[in-house]
Enzyme design. Sequence first.
Site, PDB file in Angstrom:
ATOM      1  N   LYS A 115       0.826  -1.219   0.000  1.00  0.00           N
ATOM      2  CA  LYS A 115       0.000   0.000   0.000  1.00  0.00           C
ATOM      3  C   LYS A 115       0.856   1.264   0.000  1.00  0.00           C
ATOM      4  O   LYS A 115       0.442   2.284  -0.536  1.00  0.00           O
ATOM      5  CB  LYS A 115      -0.998  -0.023   1.168  1.00  0.00           C
ATOM      6  CG  LYS A 115      -2.073  -1.084   0.955  1.00  0.00           C
ATOM      7  CD  LYS A 115      -3.406  -0.775   1.590  1.00  0.00           C
ATOM      8  CE  LYS A 115      -4.460  -1.750   1.085  1.00  0.00           C
ATOM      9  NZ  LYS A 115      -5.727  -1.728   1.775  1.00  0.00           N
ATOM     10  N   LYS A 197      -3.495  -9.864  -6.647  1.00  0.00           N
ATOM     11  CA  LYS A 197      -4.747 -10.161  -5.953  1.00  0.00           C
ATOM     12  C   LYS A 197      -5.903  -9.340  -6.536  1.00  0.00           C
ATOM     13  O   LYS A 197      -5.703  -8.173  -6.895  1.00  0.00           O
ATOM     14  CB  LYS A 197      -4.556  -9.797  -4.475  1.00  0.00           C
ATOM     15  CG  LYS A 197      -5.742 -10.090  -3.599  1.00  0.00           C
ATOM     16  CD  LYS A 197      -5.491  -9.665  -2.148  1.00  0.00           C
ATOM     17  CE  LYS A 197      -5.936  -8.251  -1.898  1.00  0.00           C
ATOM     18  NZ  LYS A 197      -6.329  -7.961  -0.515  1.00  0.00           N
ATOM     19  N   LYS A 200     -10.652  -4.615  -4.253  1.00  0.00           N
ATOM     20  CA  LYS A 200     -11.772  -3.700  -4.509  1.00  0.00           C
ATOM     21  C   LYS A 200     -11.288  -2.317  -4.945  1.00  0.00           C
ATOM     22  O   LYS A 200     -12.020  -1.584  -5.590  1.00  0.00           O
ATOM     23  CB  LYS A 200     -12.724  -3.637  -3.313  1.00  0.00           C
ATOM     24  CG  LYS A 200     -12.125  -3.236  -1.995  1.00  0.00           C
ATOM     25  CD  LYS A 200     -13.226  -3.084  -0.958  1.00  0.00           C
ATOM     26  CE  LYS A 200     -13.154  -4.086   0.177  1.00  0.00           C
ATOM     27  NZ  LYS A 200     -12.021  -3.923   1.101  1.00  0.00           N
TER      28      LYS A 200
HETATM   29  N1  AQP Z   1      -8.696 -11.514  -3.780  1.00  0.00           N
HETATM   30  C1  AQP Z   1      -9.034 -12.053  -2.623  1.00  0.00           C
HETATM   31  N2  AQP Z   1      -9.121 -13.398  -2.491  1.00  0.00           N
HETATM   32  C2  AQP Z   1      -9.485 -13.958  -1.296  1.00  0.00           C
HETATM   33  N3  AQP Z   1      -9.803 -13.224  -0.199  1.00  0.00           N
HETATM   34  C3  AQP Z   1      -9.726 -11.883  -0.289  1.00  0.00           C
HETATM   35  N4  AQP Z   1      -9.970 -10.884   0.583  1.00  0.00           N
HETATM   36  C4  AQP Z   1      -9.757  -9.699  -0.016  1.00  0.00           C
HETATM   37  N5  AQP Z   1      -9.387  -9.867  -1.295  1.00  0.00           N
HETATM   38  C5  AQP Z   1      -9.353 -11.222  -1.502  1.00  0.00           C
HETATM   39  C6  AQP Z   1     -10.411 -11.096   1.962  1.00  0.00           C
HETATM   40  O1  AQP Z   1     -11.542 -10.264   2.178  1.00  0.00           O
HETATM   41  C7  AQP Z   1     -11.560  -9.855   3.558  1.00  0.00           C
HETATM   42  C8  AQP Z   1     -11.845  -8.400   3.649  1.00  0.00           C
HETATM   43  O2  AQP Z   1     -10.788  -7.680   3.073  1.00  0.00           O
HETATM   44  P1  AQP Z   1     -10.573  -6.178   3.529  1.00  0.00           P
HETATM   45  O3  AQP Z   1     -11.757  -5.401   3.194  1.00  0.00           O
HETATM   46  O4  AQP Z   1     -10.160  -6.136   4.939  1.00  0.00           O
HETATM   47  O5  AQP Z   1      -9.368  -5.635   2.725  1.00  0.00           O
HETATM   48  P2  AQP Z   1      -8.296  -6.250   1.814  1.00  0.00           P
HETATM   49  O6  AQP Z   1      -7.824  -7.589   2.241  1.00  0.00           O
HETATM   50  O7  AQP Z   1      -7.245  -5.194   1.657  1.00  0.00           O
HETATM   51  O8  AQP Z   1      -9.195  -6.426   0.504  1.00  0.00           O
HETATM   52  P3  AQP Z   1      -9.173  -5.583  -0.799  1.00  0.00           P
HETATM   53  O9  AQP Z   1     -10.364  -5.998  -1.584  1.00  0.00           O
HETATM   54  O10 AQP Z   1      -7.844  -5.749  -1.466  1.00  0.00           O
HETATM   55  O11 AQP Z   1      -9.368  -4.095  -0.306  1.00  0.00           O
HETATM   56  P4  AQP Z   1      -8.531  -2.808  -0.631  1.00  0.00           P
HETATM   57  O12 AQP Z   1      -8.487  -2.743  -2.149  1.00  0.00           O
HETATM   58  O13 AQP Z   1      -9.301  -1.677  -0.017  1.00  0.00           O
HETATM   59  O14 AQP Z   1      -7.187  -3.003  -0.024  1.00  0.00           O
HETATM   60  C9  AQP Z   1     -10.225 -10.275   4.166  1.00  0.00           C
HETATM   61  O15 AQP Z   1     -10.419 -11.433   4.956  1.00  0.00           O
HETATM   62  C10 AQP Z   1      -9.382 -10.594   2.976  1.00  0.00           C
HETATM   63  O16 AQP Z   1      -8.432 -11.601   3.253  1.00  0.00           O
END
Ligand code: AQP
Length: 333
Positions: A115, A197, A200
Site C-alpha cells: 500500500k 490479488k 476492490k
Molecule cells: N482476492 C481475494 N481473495 C481472497 N480473499 C480476499 N480478501 C480480499 N481480497 C481477496 C479477503 O476479504 C476480507 C476483507 O478484506 P478487507 O476489506 O479487509 O481488505 P483487503 O484484504 O485489503 O481487501 P481488498 O479488496 O484488497 O481491499 P482494498 O483494495 O481496499 O485493499 C479479508 O479477509 C481478505 O483476506
Amino acid sequence: MLGEQKVSYSGVQPSGNLTIGNYLGAIRNFKEYSEQYKTFYCVVDQHAITVRQIPAELRRRTYETLALYMACGLDPEKNTLYVQSMVHEHAELAWILNCFTMFGELSRMTQFKDKSAKHADNINAGLFTYPTLMAADILLYQTDVVPVGIDQKQHVELCRDIAERFNQIHPGTFTVPEPVIAKSGMKIMSLADPTKKMSKSDENANAVVYILDDRDTIIRKFKRAVTDSGSEVRYSPDKPGVSNLMSIYSCFTGKSMEEIEREFEGKGYGEFKLAVGETTADALAAVQNEYKLRLADKAGLEAQMKKGAEEASYYARRTLSKVQKKLGFVQLH
Ligand code: AQP
C-alpha cells in the site's frame, strides 16, 4: 473464549465495492461459524481511512457492507454485526497494543509495503499501524478463530505475537487467535493480471468482479479475462489466468480441479469462460436480490448498527478494562 463459548471474529473494510475475492475468501465463510461459535463481524471503517476516502462514499459503503453481510446469510440474531467506529474501545486498545508492537514487526508487513508503493503520496502512520488496530479488533473479543483470505494471514500472525507478548508480561489477558483460511477462495486473482490479488480498490474495473455486478457485466468481464497461451483448461502454475478462473468456478460449483479439467476437455477457453461467467452470475443472483431488500431499509440497518454496537461494546468494555487494570491505569468505580 467468552465464558464457555469459542469466538469467531472478522471484518471487511467499506473501502470500495466488494469483490468476489472478498466474498469467496471471507464473507461467504463467516456463516458456517454461527452455529458453533459466538460470532462478531465488523464493518471496519476505521481501517478504511488509512487510504483517503470520500466521506459520502465511505458512509454509503458502510451501509452497503452491513446490508451485504445480512444478504450473505448472517442473521443478526445469531451474529453480532456492527460498525467499528461505533465501539470506541477498538481505538483505545489499539493505542495500548502499539506499545507492545515492534517497529521492525510492522515494517515487515507486506500489505504496508504494497500500500505504501500504491499510495506513495500518503504513507501515513495509520497505514503503518493498521495491524495493531486489527489486533485490537480481534483481541477485544477474546477471539479463537479469524476467518480471512490468505492475504490477511500475516496480520493475524502478528496479532498472535502481540497477544503472546502481552500475556507473557500480564498472564491470562488475551485468548491467542488462529487464522482460518478457507481452502477454496484462498486468494482470488485479478482478471487482468492473474499474478495480482483481485482488490476492490483496483482502478481497472474489468480486472474485478464485484458482488453486485449485473449478469451481463459479469459474463463480459469473464469473457475478457486474461488467459494463457494454449487452449487447454488445465490447473497449473504455468497457467495462472486459467487456474484463477478454475478456482472461481470450483468455489461456486464445488467441483474439483480434475472434474473441471474433464468437463472442459477439448472445449477451449471461450466455452470455459462463458461457463465461469454464467455460473458466477447465477450464484450471486440470490445474494443480490436479498441485498437490494436490505439496503432499501435504511432504518432497519441503522437499528442493527445500534444494536450491534451495544452488543459488541459490552464485551469490548470488559476486555479493555481488564487490560487497563493490568497495566496500572487507575480505575474509578
Ligand atoms: N482476492 C481475494 N481473495 C481472497 N480473499 C480476499 N480478501 C480480499 N481480497 C481477496 C479477503 O476479504 C476480507 C476483507 O478484506 P478487507 O476489506 O479487509 O481488505 P483487503 O484484504 O485489503 O481487501 P481488498 O479488496 O484488497 O481491499 P482494498 O483494495 O481496499 O485493499 C479479508 O479477509 C481478505 O483476506
